[in-house]
Design an enzyme around this catalytic site. Sequence first.
Site, PDB file in Angstrom:
ATOM      1  N   LEU A 151       0.855  -1.206   0.000  1.00 52.00           N
ATOM      2  CA  LEU A 151       0.000   0.000   0.000  1.00 52.00           C
ATOM      3  C   LEU A 151       0.886   1.250   0.000  1.00 52.00           C
ATOM      4  CD1 LEU A 151      -3.192   0.417   0.177  1.00 52.00           C
ATOM      5  CD2 LEU A 151      -2.715   1.236   2.491  1.00 52.00           C
ATOM      6  N   GLY A 152       1.732   1.342  -1.024  1.00 51.33           N
ATOM      7  CA  GLY A 152       2.581   2.527  -1.175  1.00 51.33           C
ATOM      8  C   GLY A 152       1.857   3.564  -2.009  1.00 51.33           C
ATOM      9  N   ARG A 153       2.633   4.325  -2.787  1.00 46.50           N
ATOM     10  CA  ARG A 153       2.006   5.389  -3.602  1.00 46.50           C
ATOM     11  C   ARG A 153       0.959   4.800  -4.533  1.00 46.50           C
ATOM     12  NH1 ARG A 153       7.935   7.551  -4.137  1.00 46.50           N
ATOM     13  NH2 ARG A 153       8.120   5.355  -4.663  1.00 46.50           N
ATOM     14  N   ARG A 174       5.224  -4.548   5.129  1.00 43.22           N
ATOM     15  CA  ARG A 174       5.986  -4.859   6.346  1.00 43.22           C
ATOM     16  C   ARG A 174       5.484  -4.090   7.560  1.00 43.22           C
ATOM     17  NH1 ARG A 174      11.526  -3.997   3.230  1.00 43.22           N
ATOM     18  NH2 ARG A 174      10.214  -2.249   2.601  1.00 43.22           N
ATOM     19  N   ILE A 229       0.511  -5.943 -10.972  1.00 42.07           N
ATOM     20  CA  ILE A 229       1.026  -4.782 -11.714  1.00 42.07           C
ATOM     21  C   ILE A 229       2.379  -4.353 -11.143  1.00 42.07           C
ATOM     22  CG2 ILE A 229      -1.176  -3.884 -12.569  1.00 42.07           C
ATOM     23  CD1 ILE A 229      -1.183  -1.930 -10.151  1.00 42.07           C
ATOM     24  N   GLY A 230       2.959  -5.212 -10.268  1.00 39.73           N
ATOM     25  CA  GLY A 230       4.246  -4.850  -9.648  1.00 39.73           C
ATOM     26  C   GLY A 230       5.413  -5.388 -10.453  1.00 39.73           C
ATOM     27  N   ARG A 231       5.879  -6.579 -10.079  1.00 39.01           N
ATOM     28  CA  ARG A 231       6.950  -7.243 -10.800  1.00 39.01           C
ATOM     29  C   ARG A 231       6.634  -8.730 -10.897  1.00 39.01           C
ATOM     30  NH1 ARG A 231       8.175  -3.068 -12.560  1.00 39.01           N
ATOM     31  NH2 ARG A 231      10.129  -1.933 -12.397  1.00 39.01           N
ATOM     32  N   ASP A 255       0.262  -7.807 -15.736  1.00 38.87           N
ATOM     33  CA  ASP A 255       0.996  -6.827 -16.550  1.00 38.87           C
ATOM     34  C   ASP A 255       2.481  -7.172 -16.596  1.00 38.87           C
ATOM     35  OD1 ASP A 255       1.145  -4.301 -18.011  1.00 38.87           O
ATOM     36  OD2 ASP A 255       2.228  -3.523 -16.275  1.00 38.87           O
ATOM     37  N   GLU A 260      10.308 -11.448 -18.961  1.00 41.18           N
ATOM     38  CA  GLU A 260       9.718 -10.632 -20.037  1.00 41.18           C
ATOM     39  C   GLU A 260      10.693 -10.510 -21.203  1.00 41.18           C
ATOM     40  OE1 GLU A 260       8.607  -6.977 -18.102  1.00 41.18           O
ATOM     41  OE2 GLU A 260       7.298  -8.029 -16.705  1.00 41.18           O
ATOM     42  N   HIS A 278       3.675  -5.373 -19.881  1.00 41.27           N
ATOM     43  CA  HIS A 278       4.315  -4.427 -18.942  1.00 41.27           C
ATOM     44  C   HIS A 278       4.024  -2.994 -19.418  1.00 41.27           C
ATOM     45  CE1 HIS A 278       7.827  -3.965 -15.912  1.00 41.27           C
ATOM     46  NE2 HIS A 278       7.054  -2.901 -15.888  1.00 41.27           N
TER      47      HIS A 278
HETATM   48  P1  NAP Z   1       6.255   2.610  -2.979  1.00 37.42           P
HETATM   49  O1  NAP Z   1       5.493   3.871  -2.772  1.00 37.42           O
HETATM   50  O2  NAP Z   1       7.649   2.526  -2.503  1.00 37.42           O
HETATM   51  O3  NAP Z   1       5.393   1.433  -2.352  1.00 37.42           O
HETATM   52  C1  NAP Z   1       5.873   0.149  -2.182  1.00 37.42           C
HETATM   53  C2  NAP Z   1       5.066  -0.523  -1.063  1.00 37.42           C
HETATM   54  O4  NAP Z   1       5.474  -1.873  -0.988  1.00 37.42           O
HETATM   55  C3  NAP Z   1       5.283   0.116   0.295  1.00 37.42           C
HETATM   56  O5  NAP Z   1       4.047   0.441   0.868  1.00 37.42           O
HETATM   57  C4  NAP Z   1       6.055  -0.923   1.087  1.00 37.42           C
HETATM   58  O6  NAP Z   1       5.633  -0.935   2.462  1.00 37.42           O
HETATM   59  C5  NAP Z   1       5.691  -2.226   0.378  1.00 37.42           C
HETATM   60  N1  NAP Z   1       6.791  -3.191   0.442  1.00 37.42           N
HETATM   61  C6  NAP Z   1       8.082  -2.972   0.072  1.00 37.42           C
HETATM   62  N2  NAP Z   1       8.829  -4.067   0.303  1.00 37.42           N
HETATM   63  C7  NAP Z   1       7.988  -4.982   0.834  1.00 37.42           C
HETATM   64  C8  NAP Z   1       8.153  -6.316   1.299  1.00 37.42           C
HETATM   65  N3  NAP Z   1       9.359  -6.904   1.275  1.00 37.42           N
HETATM   66  N4  NAP Z   1       7.083  -6.972   1.766  1.00 37.42           N
HETATM   67  C9  NAP Z   1       5.871  -6.388   1.812  1.00 37.42           C
HETATM   68  N5  NAP Z   1       5.646  -5.123   1.383  1.00 37.42           N
HETATM   69  C10 NAP Z   1       6.687  -4.436   0.910  1.00 37.42           C
HETATM   70  O7  NAP Z   1       6.305   2.251  -4.534  1.00 37.42           O
HETATM   71  P2  NAP Z   1       5.244   2.566  -5.669  1.00 37.42           P
HETATM   72  O8  NAP Z   1       5.532   3.869  -6.299  1.00 37.42           O
HETATM   73  O9  NAP Z   1       3.867   2.306  -5.137  1.00 37.42           O
HETATM   74  O10 NAP Z   1       5.658   1.414  -6.721  1.00 37.42           O
HETATM   75  C11 NAP Z   1       5.623   0.078  -6.342  1.00 37.42           C
HETATM   76  C12 NAP Z   1       6.235  -0.824  -7.400  1.00 37.42           C
HETATM   77  O11 NAP Z   1       5.379  -0.907  -8.523  1.00 37.42           O
HETATM   78  C13 NAP Z   1       7.555  -0.353  -8.030  1.00 37.42           C
HETATM   79  O12 NAP Z   1       8.669  -0.646  -7.210  1.00 37.42           O
HETATM   80  C14 NAP Z   1       7.595  -1.093  -9.347  1.00 37.42           C
HETATM   81  O13 NAP Z   1       8.275  -2.324  -9.204  1.00 37.42           O
HETATM   82  C15 NAP Z   1       6.118  -1.360  -9.649  1.00 37.42           C
HETATM   83  N6  NAP Z   1       5.663  -0.616 -10.842  1.00 37.42           N
HETATM   84  C16 NAP Z   1       5.228  -1.316 -11.926  1.00 37.42           C
HETATM   85  C17 NAP Z   1       4.812  -0.631 -13.050  1.00 37.42           C
HETATM   86  C18 NAP Z   1       4.333  -1.352 -14.274  1.00 37.42           C
HETATM   87  O14 NAP Z   1       4.486  -0.829 -15.372  1.00 37.42           O
HETATM   88  N7  NAP Z   1       3.713  -2.508 -14.130  1.00 37.42           N
HETATM   89  C19 NAP Z   1       4.832   0.763 -13.088  1.00 37.42           C
HETATM   90  C20 NAP Z   1       5.266   1.428 -11.960  1.00 37.42           C
HETATM   91  C21 NAP Z   1       5.666   0.735 -10.831  1.00 37.42           C
HETATM   92  P3  NAP Z   1       6.643  -1.417   3.635  1.00 37.42           P
HETATM   93  O15 NAP Z   1       7.901  -0.647   3.424  1.00 37.42           O
HETATM   94  O16 NAP Z   1       5.907  -1.079   4.891  1.00 37.42           O
HETATM   95  O17 NAP Z   1       6.808  -2.882   3.469  1.00 37.42           O
HETATM   96  C1  8YV Z   2       7.845   1.074 -17.065  1.00 39.15           C
HETATM   97  C2  8YV Z   2       7.948   0.280 -14.541  1.00 39.15           C
HETATM   98  O1  8YV Z   2       7.078   0.268 -17.897  1.00 39.15           O
HETATM   99  O2  8YV Z   2       8.133   2.301 -13.375  1.00 39.15           O
HETATM  100  C3  8YV Z   2       8.375   1.091 -13.379  1.00 39.15           C
HETATM  101  O3  8YV Z   2       8.957   0.515 -12.457  1.00 39.15           O
HETATM  102  O4  8YV Z   2       8.074  -0.899 -14.524  1.00 39.15           O
HETATM  103  C4  8YV Z   2       7.245   0.932 -15.707  1.00 39.15           C
HETATM  104  O5  8YV Z   2       6.784   2.193 -15.420  1.00 39.15           O
HETATM  105  C5  8YV Z   2       9.277   0.846 -17.268  1.00 39.15           C
HETATM  106  O6  8YV Z   2      10.041   1.756 -16.569  1.00 39.15           O
HETATM  107  C6  8YV Z   2       9.647   0.876 -18.766  1.00 39.15           C
HETATM  108  O7  8YV Z   2       9.947   2.166 -19.193  1.00 39.15           O
END
Ligand code: NAP
Ligand code: 8YV
Length: 311
Positions: A151-153, A174, A229-231, A255, A260, A278
């Site tokens: 539950l981050g951003r 966590r 939608i994470g990894r 996603d 990949e 993705h």
């Molecule tokens: P963020 O604000 O840092 O949020 C990450 C959340 O995950 C935090 O609330 C954190 O809480 C929790 N977390 C981190 N490590 C953890 C663990 N080991 N176990 C359980 N919870 C954990 O990041 P965000 O901006 O929301 O982005 C999150 C992720 O989305 C990115 O890192 C990226 O991999 C992915 N993403 C994917 C795409 C896509 O295209 N599909 C696009 C953008 C981002 P705690 O610290 O309390 O654990």
């Molecule tokens: C993008 C992402 O698809 O922000 C991330 O972590 O996985 C995605 O926003 C990636 O950065 C490709 O440009």
Amino acid sequence: MTAPILIAGRMPPNVIPQLQEHFPVHILPEPTAEADALLQEVGSQIRGLATNAVQGVPLALMDALPALEVVASSGIGTDALNLDAARRRNIRVANTPDVLTADVADAGIALMLATARKLCQADRNVRAGRWLQGLGLGHRVTGKRLGILGLGRIGQAVARRAAAFDMHIGYHQRRANPDVPYRYYDSLPDLAADSDFLMVIVPGGSATEGMVDRTVLDALGPEGTLINIGRGSTVDEPALVDALQEGRLRGAGLDVFHDEPHVPDALIDMDNVVLQPHYASGTVETRLEMGQLVVDNLRAHFDGQPLLTPT
Ligand code: NAP
Ligand code: 8YV
């Protein structure tokens, strides 16, 4: 400013023209003999690297750039950036937080709706002239239980949108967040057991590798749906395929994947999964904002300023 910049990987369209106005720019071809030749020729002069969160900074590339001072990555994820190695070499690293939050959250909601309401399968039916044949009925999203892993951003942006669907929201990470009105679960299987949809939006990397395993999928159960939608690394992909094939999970909206752009054939053959390349941050608006941050971070560094968005 004359610091040579290397561009590795796909970039938003505003990056290359803007960088070319300020720096000598080299574009790394796909990892081939051509790329090796370019690195041989200019690698030792490169001081800035523009990359993206998927391409990252492979160690071999970092090693080929001995004068590297700064990395600007288009994306928020840092799992492919080799941050420890960068830190050891005092290389500054920036990513692009916040600007993609809304669109990635929208994509998570879209995947949840598309999977539950069979949007892609229904579209395939119409195009093939099959209309309602074999389609069956979808499932309601409104009022159901959504578990959010991370539950981050982005997770909070998903939760705000899900609240408009009257969903009951729980989350696991966590640490509990005292500022949100949603129920915290300190155990992921417990959250999954109390969810109709489990949305994964934690960072990748070793700390979350394989977190969504058979135990979690079985807790989510035959009426549950996984949205990732994470990894890809966070989900045990073979366990996911087994659960879907054996009817122990209703569906999945994905996603991101382990390897990949390779997606297991078993997933491609299933009608109860929705697959995306993705693509969650893939809007013109977001990608331009991500690209602008890449440019602005590199310019800030070479202007002697702090990075705008350091990792
Ligand atoms: P963020 O604000 O840092 O949020 C990450 C959340 O995950 C935090 O609330 C954190 O809480 C929790 N977390 C981190 N490590 C953890 C663990 N080991 N176990 C359980 N919870 C954990 O990041 P965000 O901006 O929301 O982005 C999150 C992720 O989305 C990115 O890192 C990226 O991999 C992915 N993403 C994917 C795409 C896509 O295209 N599909 C696009 C953008 C981002 P705690 O610290 O309390 O654990
Ligand atoms: C993008 C992402 O698809 O922000 C991330 O972590 O996985 C995605 O926003 C990636 O950065 C490709 O440009």
